[in-house]
Design a protein around this motif. Structure first.
Motif, mmCIF file in Angstrom:
data_model
loop_
_atom_site.group_PDB
_atom_site.id
_atom_site.type_symbol
_atom_site.label_atom_id
_atom_site.label_comp_id
_atom_site.label_asym_id
_atom_site.label_seq_id
_atom_site.Cartn_x
_atom_site.Cartn_y
_atom_site.Cartn_z
ATOM 1 N N VAL A 137 6.874 -14.942 -1.388
ATOM 2 C CA VAL A 137 7.078 -13.502 -1.391
ATOM 3 C C VAL A 137 6.749 -12.887 -0.036
ATOM 4 C CG1 VAL A 137 6.233 -11.334 -2.370
ATOM 5 C CG2 VAL A 137 6.720 -13.255 -3.868
ATOM 6 N N MET A 138 5.679 -13.371 0.601
ATOM 7 C CA MET A 138 5.153 -12.738 1.810
ATOM 8 C C MET A 138 5.611 -13.382 3.100
ATOM 9 S SD MET A 138 3.268 -10.307 0.505
ATOM 10 C CE MET A 138 2.324 -9.762 1.926
ATOM 11 N N VAL A 139 6.469 -14.403 3.049
ATOM 12 C CA VAL A 139 6.797 -15.152 4.258
ATOM 13 C C VAL A 139 7.469 -14.269 5.303
ATOM 14 C CG1 VAL A 139 8.978 -15.991 3.270
ATOM 15 C CG2 VAL A 139 7.906 -17.229 5.154
ATOM 16 N N GLU A 140 8.447 -13.447 4.913
ATOM 17 C CA GLU A 140 9.135 -12.599 5.893
ATOM 18 C C GLU A 140 8.181 -11.575 6.500
ATOM 19 O OE1 GLU A 140 10.218 -12.961 2.772
ATOM 20 O OE2 GLU A 140 12.204 -13.907 2.840
ATOM 21 N N ILE A 141 7.376 -10.939 5.643
ATOM 22 C CA ILE A 141 6.447 -9.925 6.114
ATOM 23 C C ILE A 141 5.432 -10.529 7.081
ATOM 24 C CG2 ILE A 141 4.597 -8.378 5.387
ATOM 25 C CD1 ILE A 141 6.105 -7.975 2.757
ATOM 26 N N THR A 142 4.824 -11.649 6.676
ATOM 27 C CA THR A 142 3.767 -12.241 7.484
ATOM 28 C C THR A 142 4.308 -12.802 8.789
ATOM 29 O OG1 THR A 142 2.767 -12.896 5.374
ATOM 30 C CG2 THR A 142 1.766 -13.766 7.370
ATOM 31 N N VAL A 200 2.091 4.013 4.810
ATOM 32 C CA VAL A 200 1.885 3.533 3.443
ATOM 33 C C VAL A 200 2.606 2.211 3.201
ATOM 34 C CG1 VAL A 200 1.497 5.849 2.541
ATOM 35 C CG2 VAL A 200 3.802 4.918 2.526
ATOM 36 N N CYS A 201 3.685 1.942 3.937
ATOM 37 C CA CYS A 201 4.372 0.657 3.777
ATOM 38 C C CYS A 201 3.495 -0.490 4.248
ATOM 39 C CB CYS A 201 5.696 0.658 4.538
ATOM 40 S SG CYS A 201 7.035 1.524 3.712
ATOM 41 N N PHE A 210 -1.549 -5.934 -0.324
ATOM 42 C CA PHE A 210 -1.173 -7.002 -1.241
ATOM 43 C C PHE A 210 -1.631 -8.357 -0.707
ATOM 44 C CE2 PHE A 210 2.488 -4.591 -3.399
ATOM 45 C CZ PHE A 210 1.741 -4.416 -4.544
ATOM 46 N N PHE A 211 -1.363 -8.607 0.567
ATOM 47 C CA PHE A 211 -1.727 -9.898 1.158
ATOM 48 C C PHE A 211 -3.231 -10.116 1.075
ATOM 49 C CE2 PHE A 211 -2.895 -12.870 4.431
ATOM 50 C CZ PHE A 211 -1.876 -13.791 4.438
ATOM 51 N N LEU A 212 -4.012 -9.148 1.565
ATOM 52 C CA LEU A 212 -5.469 -9.294 1.537
ATOM 53 C C LEU A 212 -5.986 -9.378 0.112
ATOM 54 C CD1 LEU A 212 -8.209 -9.262 3.064
ATOM 55 C CD2 LEU A 212 -8.201 -6.787 2.755
ATOM 56 N N GLY A 213 -5.460 -8.513 -0.769
ATOM 57 C CA GLY A 213 -5.934 -8.512 -2.147
ATOM 58 C C GLY A 213 -5.706 -9.838 -2.837
ATOM 59 N N PHE A 214 -4.487 -10.379 -2.753
ATOM 60 C CA PHE A 214 -4.215 -11.666 -3.385
ATOM 61 C C PHE A 214 -5.112 -12.760 -2.808
ATOM 62 C CE2 PHE A 214 0.072 -10.026 -4.756
ATOM 63 C CZ PHE A 214 -0.127 -10.258 -6.105
ATOM 64 N N LEU A 221 8.703 -2.900 11.455
ATOM 65 C CA LEU A 221 7.925 -3.792 10.596
ATOM 66 C C LEU A 221 7.726 -3.181 9.209
ATOM 67 C CD1 LEU A 221 5.047 -5.400 12.712
ATOM 68 C CD2 LEU A 221 6.814 -6.570 11.394
ATOM 69 N N SER A 222 7.451 -1.885 9.163
ATOM 70 C CA SER A 222 7.275 -1.215 7.876
ATOM 71 C C SER A 222 8.566 -1.210 7.073
ATOM 72 C CB SER A 222 6.781 0.221 8.089
ATOM 73 O OG SER A 222 5.464 0.231 8.571
ATOM 74 N N LEU A 223 9.707 -1.072 7.764
ATOM 75 C CA LEU A 223 10.991 -1.140 7.063
ATOM 76 C C LEU A 223 11.200 -2.529 6.462
ATOM 77 C CD1 LEU A 223 13.657 0.261 6.346
ATOM 78 C CD2 LEU A 223 14.574 -0.531 8.539
ATOM 79 N N ILE A 224 10.851 -3.572 7.211
ATOM 80 C CA ILE A 224 10.945 -4.936 6.688
ATOM 81 C C ILE A 224 10.045 -5.094 5.463
ATOM 82 C CG2 ILE A 224 10.443 -7.364 7.194
ATOM 83 C CD1 ILE A 224 11.207 -6.779 10.118
ATOM 84 N N LYS A 225 8.840 -4.545 5.531
ATOM 85 C CA LYS A 225 7.909 -4.647 4.408
ATOM 86 C C LYS A 225 8.424 -3.880 3.198
ATOM 87 C CE LYS A 225 3.949 -5.289 7.453
ATOM 88 N NZ LYS A 225 2.692 -4.749 8.002
ATOM 89 N N MET A 226 9.006 -2.706 3.445
ATOM 90 C CA MET A 226 9.559 -1.921 2.339
ATOM 91 C C MET A 226 10.670 -2.685 1.633
ATOM 92 S SD MET A 226 11.564 1.749 2.525
ATOM 93 C CE MET A 226 10.134 2.802 2.741
ATOM 94 N N VAL A 227 11.587 -3.270 2.413
ATOM 95 C CA VAL A 227 12.702 -4.014 1.833
ATOM 96 C C VAL A 227 12.190 -5.248 1.084
ATOM 97 C CG1 VAL A 227 14.781 -5.341 2.367
ATOM 98 C CG2 VAL A 227 14.364 -3.171 3.530
ATOM 99 N N ALA A 228 11.206 -5.953 1.671
ATOM 100 C CA ALA A 228 10.669 -7.158 1.029
ATOM 101 C C ALA A 228 9.973 -6.816 -0.287
ATOM 102 C CB ALA A 228 9.706 -7.864 1.978
#
Length: 398
Positions: A273-278, A201-202, A209-213, A84-91
């Motif tokens: 932006v966040m669709v893949e991560i979420t 950290v990823c 980012f998600f929570l902040g936005f 999951l962190s790798l997916i987030k890093m790439v996104a």
């Protein structure tokens, strides 16, 4: 005593994405970070370490499934978070320009809100975002560190009883034999340990980012709500407003409608932006939490502590997504309710139509759109309920 940046006295503007910026800057992936040659090399190095770690953990876990299910789960449980962190890093890297644009635009919009009441909203939600993402960082840091502590304690106890040191890594991974023998073993150990921190950290950066936005959009919606109510306020319902006042109100109401449309547009951009991560996070959350609890049931001693901390970290992670989505939906509902409860009926027909249009738009609550799910506290309840079913099924099989 809390660190100063977690207190209400900390400068408000410095709260803006403070924890995600700190976390992602450590590995060279913060969108606004200057992309020098050294930063690019450092980020590529971290990407390679995380990628190989995902492969080595997955290979180890799959290899041990027919041999020892407990050992296999000990590797497969953290590898889910690593992937999951790798997916987030790439996104984050892929959408870095769009994220940078969103960060700058939301910063500009929130800085325009300067009244005392609006500053109160900003202090409340900015501080909340920093505290929650810092909590996630602490949980993740403790989880990654506990794996290394567990391995060191196990080997110290082994040597105290006259047994040989087991040359393994903190996270169960497959490595060439040469890397698990002296003199290369310490380097391998350090890289694997750093792999755990890259994973942390990823997800702190992406989830932050998600929570902040979400919370910053909530601030903008609350400020918009106050501006609409104040604009439509009529001190004396028996006296009609002058034509000049009505023209001014129409003009200002048009600006407020444009602000509402821009917040909706920013939410749509964030969804893209966040669709893949979420989506990846919500799909795998039940599996990760369920596997962690099963590991708690299978292990004893330090193994239980490791997976208790790990379960807390994953639980906080999914909670942040659901909390952020709920705040936006509640802010939209409050905007619709307060606008309808204002004195819109004391104005001209044009102003009335604009006010009712805003009510209708606000009733269609803004959400971070992902397939099959809508981040909210109700969704969190469903995830935990399904997780309980997975745990019960795993117990009956094992």
């Amino acid at each position: 005593m809390l660190p100063r940046f977690l207190t209400a006295s900390y400068p408000m503007e410095r709260h803006y994405f403070m924890v995600p910026k700190f976390a992602l800057s450590l590995i060279g992936f913060y969108p606004e970070q200057k992309r020098t040659v050294l930063v690019k090399l450092w980020s590529f190095c971290n990407f390679c370490i995380l990628t190989y770690g995902c492969y080595a953990e997955a290979y180890y876990g799959i290899h041990y499934i027919p041999i020892n299910i407990a050992t296999a789960l000990d590797a497969l449980c953290p590898v889910a978070s690593s992937i999951l962190s790798l997916i987030k890093m790439v996104a984050i890297w892929w959408y870095r320009d769009e994220l940078s644009s969103l960060i700058q635009r939301v910063r500009f919009l929130t800085e325009q809100q300067k009244s005392k009441r609006k500053l109160g909203y900003k202090k409340r939600f900015y501080t909340l975002a920093t505290r929650l993402t810092f909590l996630l960082l602490c949980c993740g840091f403790c989880t990654s560190t506990s794996y290394s502590v567990r391995h060191l304690m196990d080997n110290i106890l082994r040597t105290a009883h006259g047994k040989d040191w087991i040359y393994e890594t903190p996270f169960k991974m497959i490595f060439p034999d040469a890397l698990l023998r002296l003199p290369l073993y310490p380097i391998t150990y350090i890289l694997v340990h750093w792999h755990g921190y890259i994973t942390v950290v990823c997800f702190v950066g992406a989830d932050g980012f998600f929570l902040g936005f979400c919370l910053y959009f909530t601030v903008l919606l609350h400020c918009l709500q106050d501006d609409v109510v104040d604009l439509l306020e009529v001190e004396n319902m028996e006296m009609s407003l002058s034509e000049a006042d009505e023209i001014r109100i129409v003009r200002e109401m048009e600006n407020l409608v444009d602000r509402h449309n821009e917040i909706a547009e920013l939410t749509e951009r964030l969804s893209g932006v966040m669709v893949e991560i979420t989506l990846a996070h919500f799909v795998t959350s039940s599996l990760i939490i369920g596997t962690s609890v099963v590991d708690i049931l299978l292990f004893s001693g330090l193994g239980i502590i490791v997976y208790v901390v790990y379960t807390c970290a994953v639980g906080v992670e999914i909670f942040l997504y659901c909390l952020g989505g709920s705040h936006i939906m509640e802010a939209c509902s409050n905007l619709a309710r307060c606008t309808f409860s204002s004195h819109w009926y004391g104005h001209s027909v044009r102003v009335q139509k604009m006010a009712l249009l805003m009510v209708a738009r606000a009733q269609r609550v803004l959400t971070i759109k992902i397939p099959f799910f809508s981040p909210s506290l109700e969704t969190l309840t469903s995830i935990l309920r399904f997780t309980g079913s997975l745990i019960a099924l795993a117990k009956s099989v094992i």
